[in-house]
Write a protein that holds these residues in place. Sequence first.
Motif, PDB file in Angstrom:
ATOM      1  N   UNK A 211       0.768  -1.304   0.058  1.00  0.00           N
ATOM      2  CA  UNK A 211       0.048  -0.094  -0.064  1.00  0.00           C
ATOM      3  C   UNK A 211       0.799   1.376  -0.042  1.00  0.00           C
ATOM      4  N   UNK A 212       1.965   1.329   0.875  1.00  0.00           N
ATOM      5  CA  UNK A 212       2.901   2.283   0.758  1.00  0.00           C
ATOM      6  C   UNK A 212       3.433   2.623  -0.588  1.00  0.00           C
ATOM      7  N   UNK A 213       3.791   1.653  -1.259  1.00  0.00           N
ATOM      8  CA  UNK A 213       4.570   1.706  -2.677  1.00  0.00           C
ATOM      9  C   UNK A 213       3.583   2.209  -3.736  1.00  0.00           C
ATOM     10  N   UNK A 214       1.930   1.631  -3.445  1.00  0.00           N
ATOM     11  CA  UNK A 214       1.188   2.181  -4.305  1.00  0.00           C
ATOM     12  C   UNK A 214       0.744   3.639  -3.995  1.00  0.00           C
ATOM     13  N   UNK A 215       0.859   4.162  -2.960  1.00  0.00           N
ATOM     14  CA  UNK A 215       0.516   5.491  -2.641  1.00  0.00           C
ATOM     15  C   UNK A 215       1.574   6.299  -3.129  1.00  0.00           C
ATOM     16  N   UNK A 216       2.858   5.921  -3.158  1.00  0.00           N
ATOM     17  CA  UNK A 216       3.905   6.776  -3.618  1.00  0.00           C
ATOM     18  C   UNK A 216       3.834   6.705  -5.081  1.00  0.00           C
ATOM     19  N   UNK A 217       3.512   5.804  -5.768  1.00  0.00           N
ATOM     20  CA  UNK A 217       3.367   5.658  -7.322  1.00  0.00           C
ATOM     21  C   UNK A 217       2.294   6.509  -7.537  1.00  0.00           C
ATOM     22  N   UNK A 218       1.151   6.783  -7.120  1.00  0.00           N
ATOM     23  CA  UNK A 218       0.220   7.484  -7.585  1.00  0.00           C
ATOM     24  C   UNK A 218       0.163   8.765  -7.099  1.00  0.00           C
ATOM     25  N   UNK A 219       1.030   9.182  -6.221  1.00  0.00           N
ATOM     26  CA  UNK A 219       1.072  10.391  -5.509  1.00  0.00           C
ATOM     27  C   UNK A 219      -0.449  11.009  -5.075  1.00  0.00           C
ATOM     28  N   UNK A 220      -0.790  10.303  -4.085  1.00  0.00           N
ATOM     29  CA  UNK A 220      -1.975  10.561  -3.673  1.00  0.00           C
ATOM     30  C   UNK A 220      -1.894  10.685  -1.769  1.00  0.00           C
ATOM     31  N   UNK A 221      -2.545  11.080  -1.233  1.00  0.00           N
ATOM     32  CA  UNK A 221      -2.224  11.128   0.414  1.00  0.00           C
ATOM     33  C   UNK A 221      -2.763   9.620   0.852  1.00  0.00           C
ATOM     34  N   UNK A 222      -1.972   9.234   1.916  1.00  0.00           N
ATOM     35  CA  UNK A 222      -2.207   7.709   2.268  1.00  0.00           C
ATOM     36  C   UNK A 222      -2.403   8.060   3.725  1.00  0.00           C
ATOM     37  N   UNK A 223      -3.286   7.286   4.534  1.00  0.00           N
ATOM     38  CA  UNK A 223      -3.314   7.259   6.145  1.00  0.00           C
ATOM     39  C   UNK A 223      -3.500   5.900   6.259  1.00  0.00           C
TER      40      UNK A 223
END
Length: 507
Positions: A211-223
């Motif tokens: 999930x962390x890698x996915x959020x970094x790839x899409x450049x969207x906020x992650x909680x």
Amino acid sequence: MSDFDNRDEEEKKETGLEENKGKEPSDKKEEKTDKPEKEYEDVCFICRRPESKAGKMYHLPNNICVCDDCMHRTMDAVSQYDYQGMLNNPEMMNMLNNMNKDGKYPNISFVNLADLQGNDGIPNKQKIKKKKAKEKETEPVFNIHDIPAPHKIKASLDEYVIGQEQAKKIISVAVYNHYKRVVTNTMDDIEIEKSNILMIGPTGSGKTYLVKTLARLLDVPLAIADATSLTEAGYIGDDIESVVSKLLAAADNDVEKAERGIIFIDEIDKIAKKKNTTSRDVSGESVQQGMLKLLEGSEVEVPVGASSKNAMVPLATVNTRNILFICGGAFPDLEGIIKQRLTKQTSMGFNGELKDKYDKDPDILSKVTVEDLRNFGMIPEFLGRLPIICTLQGLTKEMLVRILKEPRNAILKQYQKLLALDEVDLQFEEEALAAIADKATKKDTGARALRAIIEDFMLDIMYEIPKDDNIGRVTITKNYIEGTGGPAIQIRGAGYAIPDKQAEAAE
């Protein structure tokens, strides 16, 4: 004009003079347009409502903002006092006549609001960012052509995550469809439902890392939230809305940005229904029921810059309709439930199956069904809002060896970079990597065991190398990992090993 109006005019002139004191006239336009605090909404000092909810704000001295409702209530409360009767009161007149030389009332102290304020008393982390201009609001957040295709998302995940091919494929397609839904909003009046994901896998298999890698790839906020701290509203612990509050903080209090982010709720298996309990299940089934509307999509009021609602924290309204929820958990003992379902048939006769047929099946979790999750303790309404079930495999010895050396930020590459700063080349023998993987397999904690093992045997090397500037290369051997020998040390520029000093370097 009354005395009250005159005082207001004098205060405005005084505060205006104080603000512009020591500044050139040419800077006045820049002050109006380039104030950093204008990036955030004003918050009422009394009721703590933001400008988007409270409406027009009155700006008082010391950067205090009061909304229209609070100002009117204050004036109504003040107007109820009978000032003429107070002046006709002999005791009040006696007190006024006994004023001291400093002009203060005896035994009466007035609160100075300037003492309560730093700048405006409310930090930026408790303010909401202002919405963009109307002409910009119509622009789409994403362009449908800019969203990476599923095969590109999986290729990027392959650079960081080893194995889990089916899981990466499922997540790539689900995320791609989700953000197509966000971009188009509707398609030919056919509303596309959300594709929330439930990830099931043993500890250390890479759920959070995916999930962390996915959020970094899409450049969207992650909680990333932990379900173990969630309780039903009114009980000690975090409210269910606190997971949205964390996403808002990750988006720098930008509501529009948060409404297209990703929320990962870890340890979701810990909110399963408690069995054989007579007390109220405030951290189990109640939490699942409270999350139903959150997962489906609704407008929730969340505190800004805090984890709980109170009178001193402003609230923001966030619509969870376009927020992608990913829930993950290890689900211990779920394998036993799956085996029990698969071996319901009798073990006798032509179609009989042995009871131990699935005992050594490494992919037993891939056979999970909604029925198994219901037997585990998840309510059907909750599972219905997580339509995509993604299972991760336990890590084998071969996968652990690949994790050590293949990812872009592999553990071995991190230590090689650390020693490269001391101008020392660090190398690992293939047999040494296999020995590390064997030790990690015995710990049964997945990839997390690799770091602990490497930290253990690298301690002496990291401690001894800075002492000797002649060391140019260190090679980690299988004997050193197993504790029967030491690493191979090469002198800078010599190009050969010194076996006599191997034991000394290991001590």
